[in-house]
Design a protein around this motif. Structure first.
Motif, mmCIF file in Angstrom:
data_model
loop_
_atom_site.group_PDB
_atom_site.id
_atom_site.type_symbol
_atom_site.label_atom_id
_atom_site.label_comp_id
_atom_site.label_asym_id
_atom_site.label_seq_id
_atom_site.Cartn_x
_atom_site.Cartn_y
_atom_site.Cartn_z
ATOM 1 N N PHE A 1 27.762 8.431 -40.623
ATOM 2 C CA PHE A 1 27.506 7.668 -39.390
ATOM 3 C C PHE A 1 28.502 8.004 -38.286
ATOM 4 N N ASP A 2 29.806 7.981 -38.592
ATOM 5 C CA ASP A 2 30.825 8.191 -37.563
ATOM 6 C C ASP A 2 30.689 9.557 -36.904
ATOM 7 N N ALA A 3 30.467 10.593 -37.697
ATOM 8 C CA ALA A 3 30.354 11.959 -37.157
ATOM 9 C C ALA A 3 29.112 12.089 -36.282
ATOM 10 N N VAL A 4 28.005 11.510 -36.747
ATOM 11 C CA VAL A 4 26.769 11.581 -35.964
ATOM 12 C C VAL A 4 26.907 10.774 -34.679
ATOM 13 N N PHE A 5 27.563 9.618 -34.752
ATOM 14 C CA PHE A 5 27.734 8.793 -33.547
ATOM 15 C C PHE A 5 28.525 9.536 -32.488
ATOM 16 N N ASP A 6 29.551 10.286 -32.891
ATOM 17 C CA ASP A 6 30.357 11.011 -31.907
ATOM 18 C C ASP A 6 29.535 12.094 -31.202
ATOM 19 N N VAL A 7 28.582 12.684 -31.917
ATOM 20 C CA VAL A 7 27.677 13.649 -31.290
ATOM 21 C C VAL A 7 26.733 12.911 -30.347
ATOM 22 N N PHE A 8 26.203 11.802 -30.817
ATOM 23 C CA PHE A 8 25.277 10.978 -30.030
ATOM 24 C C PHE A 8 25.912 10.518 -28.716
ATOM 25 N N ILE A 9 27.112 9.969 -28.788
ATOM 26 C CA ILE A 9 27.721 9.346 -27.603
ATOM 27 C C ILE A 9 28.095 10.371 -26.547
ATOM 28 N N GLN A 10 28.330 11.627 -26.965
ATOM 29 C CA GLN A 10 28.734 12.673 -26.012
ATOM 30 C C GLN A 10 27.563 13.495 -25.477
ATOM 31 N N ASN A 11 26.400 13.352 -26.086
ATOM 32 C CA ASN A 11 25.272 14.220 -25.713
ATOM 33 C C ASN A 11 24.006 13.460 -25.347
ATOM 34 N N THR A 12 24.132 12.148 -25.110
ATOM 35 C CA THR A 12 22.996 11.333 -24.698
ATOM 36 C C THR A 12 23.161 10.968 -23.227
ATOM 37 N N PHE A 13 22.150 11.287 -22.441
ATOM 38 C CA PHE A 13 22.249 11.105 -20.997
ATOM 39 C C PHE A 13 21.127 10.198 -20.484
ATOM 40 N N VAL A 14 21.457 9.394 -19.484
ATOM 41 C CA VAL A 14 20.459 8.526 -18.858
ATOM 42 C C VAL A 14 20.191 9.050 -17.452
ATOM 43 N N HIS A 15 18.983 8.786 -16.971
ATOM 44 C CA HIS A 15 18.617 9.308 -15.651
ATOM 45 C C HIS A 15 17.590 8.406 -15.009
ATOM 46 N N GLN A 16 17.832 8.023 -13.756
ATOM 47 C CA GLN A 16 16.827 7.284 -13.001
ATOM 48 C C GLN A 16 15.894 8.285 -12.349
ATOM 49 N N SER A 17 14.632 8.213 -12.690
ATOM 50 C CA SER A 17 13.650 9.169 -12.183
ATOM 51 C C SER A 17 13.384 8.974 -10.695
ATOM 52 N N ASP A 18 13.021 10.065 -10.036
ATOM 53 C CA ASP A 18 12.598 9.995 -8.627
ATOM 54 C C ASP A 18 11.212 9.363 -8.500
ATOM 55 N N LEU A 19 10.446 9.357 -9.592
ATOM 56 C CA LEU A 19 9.077 8.846 -9.537
ATOM 57 C C LEU A 19 9.055 7.323 -9.531
ATOM 58 N N GLN A 20 8.396 6.760 -8.528
ATOM 59 C CA GLN A 20 8.279 5.314 -8.412
ATOM 60 C C GLN A 20 6.968 4.842 -9.040
ATOM 61 N N LEU A 21 6.963 3.616 -9.551
ATOM 62 C CA LEU A 21 5.767 3.091 -10.209
ATOM 63 C C LEU A 21 4.565 3.034 -9.271
ATOM 64 N N THR A 22 4.817 2.830 -7.985
ATOM 65 C CA THR A 22 3.714 2.662 -7.037
ATOM 66 C C THR A 22 3.228 3.984 -6.439
ATOM 67 N N THR A 23 4.028 5.039 -6.572
ATOM 68 C CA THR A 23 3.677 6.301 -5.889
ATOM 69 C C THR A 23 3.781 7.532 -6.786
ATOM 70 N N TYR A 24 3.941 7.350 -8.097
ATOM 71 C CA TYR A 24 4.226 8.498 -8.955
ATOM 72 C C TYR A 24 3.129 9.562 -8.934
ATOM 73 N N GLU A 25 1.873 9.146 -8.760
ATOM 74 C CA GLU A 25 0.779 10.123 -8.744
ATOM 75 C C GLU A 25 0.894 11.061 -7.549
#
Length: 366
Positions: free
Chosen positions: A166-190
């Motif tokens: 668990f500890d070894a996998v978590f260290d990989v997870f925490i350093q390589n997981t990224f969040v991103h707010q998309s440019d696509l809006q719910l009302t205009t994504y199409e």
């Protein structure tokens, strides 16, 4: 054999919300357009172990993407991203972050990065985590309290079956997981996605009708492959066929359309030299753009067969008779041949036969 190709998927149901599903489809297409713009060769898989997976043909690794939408304008928090809900059996299922951790735990070095994508923003705690790892620093060293908070939330999901690594996998997870707010809006994504595709094609010599047709085909392909169910183990070849979109193949298809749909400026100049009125030229050019779009739809087999038959008739007629322009006899012969082959269709009119006639004469001239 690849662990990714032999591991049973967590679920194959896909989205239970039409709007969420369509947003996800458009985000995947939007992502593919970005890869085309950057000239990156990769294969995108729809609803494969996550909402989307991307396979790099260079390093043979996968990136996994969760695409989540929220109607309310509230920032994502660590607590919300690691919130657990009950499944149909009444048991707790993994949280969003828990499922991402699962990818690193299950697939090991085959999983290079994971991404959490949303139309909404993220709170300061999440952004702090991201700022630290994006700068290549270790969260465990820079902010041990935040590191332990996220680790504790994930660890709670494995109370009854704690992995030995668990500890070894978590260290990989925490350093390589990224969040991103998309440019696509719910009302205009199409409209945003379609606009981005046409922007990508803006410097290419391709008709609007043909471009729109390719775009709609890409959307439908993503929709279809998102719903496709598979059994594992599965070969990478079969997986691409069932759930994959090869970005390099899309690029080749666009280039082929640019090359083969005809140089419209040169074709226009050719038509000006023919015994045609301006109205006739305009009608033929409009019919040509429609024909190009239909011709490159590989699923429209009947139209493909119609065009092949018409080209054969026109070629034979032009070789037999020395004519300077399209005539009624040629039109009559074409219709007779189509009728004989049970290919008469609303897709066939005088303008299509004219287009094919002038395309053939133009190609011989050049």
């Amino acid at each position: 054999m690849s662990v990714v190709l032999t591991t049973e998927q967590r679920e194959q149901a896909g989205s239970n919300s039409y709007n969420r599903f369509e947003y996800q489809v458009h985000w995947i297409v939007y992502h593919i357009i970005g890869k085309l713009q950057d000239d990156v060769e990769c294969i995108v898989f729809c609803e494969f172990h996550d909402d989307m997976a991307e396979f790099s043909t260079d390093n043979q690794q996968y990136e996994f993407y969760q695409i989540k939408t929220k109607e309310q304008k509230s920032d994502w928090t660590i607590a919300e991203m690691s919130k657990r809900e009950h499944n149909k059996k009444g048991d707790y299922k993994k949280s969003f972050l828990g499922f991402i951790f699962y990818n690193y735990l299950t697939f090991g070095t085959e999983c290079s990065h994971c991404y959490f994508i949303s139309n909404n923003a993220f709170d300061k705690e999440v952004l702090l985590w991201q700022a630290i790892i994006e700068d290549g620093k270790k969260l465990q060293i820079e902010n041990v309290a935040l590191y332990e908070k996220i680790k504790g939330r994930i660890k709670n999901e494995f109370t009854n079956n704690m992995p030995s690594n668990f500890d070894a996998v978590f260290d990989v997870f925490i350093q390589n997981t990224f969040v991103h707010q998309s440019d696509l809006q719910l009302t205009t994504y199409e409209n945003q996605t379609k606009g981005e595709f046409f922007n990508y094609l803006s410097d290419k010599d391709i008709s609007t009708n043909t471009a729109n047709h390719i775009f709609q085909q890409l959307l439908n392909d993503v929709r279809k492959k998102s719903k496709e169910k598979i059994n594992v183990p599965i070969s990478i070849k079969r997986l691409i066929e069932k759930k994959g979109i090869d970005v390099a193949e899309i690029s080749k298809k666009i280039d082929k359309n640019v090359k083969n749909s005809g140089n419209y400026n040169e074709f226009h100049q050719y038509l000006l030299k023919q015994p045609l009125t301006i109205n006739d030229i305009h009608r033929i050019e409009v019919a040509k753009t429609l024909h190009d779009a239909r011709w490159f739809d590989v699923t429209n087999l009947k139209y493909q067969e119609i065009v092949v038959v018409l080209r054969q008739v026109i070629s034979t007629y032009c070789e037999t008779f020395d004519i300077d322009g399209f005539d009624e006899e040629l039109k009559s012969l074409c219709n007779q041949k189509l009728k004989k082959n049970n290919l008469l269709s609303e897709s066939v009119d005088e303008s299509l036969i004219e287009v094919l006639y002038y395309e053939q004469k133009y190609s011989r001239t050049n």
